[in-house]
Write a protein that holds these residues in place. Sequence first.
Motif, short mmCIF file in Angstrom:
data_model
loop_
_atom_site.label_atom_id
_atom_site.label_comp_id
_atom_site.label_asym_id
_atom_site.label_seq_id
_atom_site.Cartn_x
_atom_site.Cartn_y
_atom_site.Cartn_z
N LEU A 1 0.83 -1.21 0.00
CA LEU A 1 0.00 0.00 0.00
C LEU A 1 0.86 1.25 0.00
CD1 LEU A 1 -2.83 -0.94 2.53
CD2 LEU A 1 -2.98 -0.85 0.03
N ARG A 2 1.92 1.24 0.78
CA ARG A 2 2.83 2.40 0.81
C ARG A 2 3.46 2.62 -0.56
NH1 ARG A 2 5.32 0.92 6.71
NH2 ARG A 2 3.87 2.21 7.93
N GLN A 3 3.90 1.53 -1.21
CA GLN A 3 4.51 1.66 -2.53
C GLN A 3 3.48 2.12 -3.56
OE1 GLN A 3 7.86 1.46 -3.38
NE2 GLN A 3 6.99 2.39 -5.22
N GLU A 4 2.28 1.59 -3.47
CA GLU A 4 1.22 2.00 -4.40
C GLU A 4 0.91 3.49 -4.25
OE1 GLU A 4 -1.03 -2.33 -4.28
OE2 GLU A 4 -1.96 -0.61 -3.32
N LYS A 5 0.87 3.96 -3.02
CA LYS A 5 0.61 5.38 -2.78
C LYS A 5 1.73 6.22 -3.39
CE LYS A 5 -0.53 8.71 0.80
NZ LYS A 5 0.57 9.47 1.36
N SER A 6 2.95 5.77 -3.22
CA SER A 6 4.10 6.46 -3.81
C SER A 6 4.01 6.45 -5.34
CB SER A 6 5.39 5.79 -3.34
OG SER A 6 6.51 6.37 -3.96
N ASP A 7 3.65 5.31 -5.91
CA ASP A 7 3.50 5.21 -7.37
C ASP A 7 2.39 6.12 -7.88
OD1 ASP A 7 5.54 3.30 -7.47
OD2 ASP A 7 4.14 1.60 -7.48
N LEU A 8 1.27 6.16 -7.17
CA LEU A 8 0.16 7.01 -7.58
C LEU A 8 0.53 8.49 -7.44
CD1 LEU A 8 -2.68 7.35 -8.62
CD2 LEU A 8 -3.53 6.98 -6.29
N THR A 9 1.27 8.83 -6.40
CA THR A 9 1.74 10.21 -6.24
C THR A 9 2.65 10.59 -7.40
OG1 THR A 9 1.57 10.09 -3.83
CG2 THR A 9 3.01 11.79 -4.72
N ALA A 10 3.57 9.70 -7.75
CA ALA A 10 4.49 9.97 -8.87
C ALA A 10 3.73 10.11 -10.18
CB ALA A 10 5.53 8.86 -8.96
N THR A 11 2.73 9.27 -10.39
CA THR A 11 1.92 9.36 -11.61
C THR A 11 1.17 10.68 -11.66
OG1 THR A 11 1.68 6.95 -11.74
CG2 THR A 11 0.03 8.28 -12.90
N THR A 12 0.59 11.06 -10.54
CA THR A 12 -0.15 12.33 -10.47
C THR A 12 0.78 13.50 -10.80
OG1 THR A 12 -1.61 11.38 -8.80
CG2 THR A 12 -1.58 13.78 -8.96
N ARG A 13 1.96 13.48 -10.23
CA ARG A 13 2.92 14.56 -10.49
C ARG A 13 3.42 14.53 -11.93
NH1 ARG A 13 5.27 14.15 -4.55
NH2 ARG A 13 3.98 15.80 -3.65
#
Length: 182
Positions: free
Chosen positions: A58-70
């Motif tokens: 979940l932590r990695q997914e949140k990081s991946d989603l944040t990176a995608t959003t940015r």
Amino acid sequence: MSETPAPTATVAHPDLLAVYCNDHLASAAGGIELVSRMIGVHKGSSYEEGLRQLLDELRQEKSDLTATTRALGLPVRQYKQVAVWFAEKASRLKLNGHLLSRSPLSDLVEFEFLASAVRGKRSGFETLRIAAEVDERIDKVLLDSLIDQANRQFRWLTDVRREVAAATFGGDPAVLADVEEA
């Protein structure tokens, strides 16, 4: 079946996509909080290892989603994540038949909630994967991997949820072993 349009390097309605991504980031923050607490509740149980793996993912997914959003040039709204963090804390105050102790029903409700949340998360990844067909800034390979991971998480949570239901109310979770999950 219609033909897939060629990538244009931009998604339609980026303002709506910003809201959508931030809503999923907020949900991820809530899921991380819930699973973190559940690890403490299930310390030493057969569920602890799976919950720890889920938390890491979940932590990695949140990081991946944040990176995608940015990468899409969209703002990341921290206030939504903070609001969900508070909501998760407040959800602990719900009435569950036990005033000063943890109800056996709490485990079942939490695992049911997580299974449902993982389905919602998977839908979010699928939506982004569809958008990746028209926006080359969205990593298709990453999203395919995240969808597969969400499917695996859902299968594990479904098995655990069934075990917890049987432990809470009686019965045999094995009667559903061959039931196909959509």
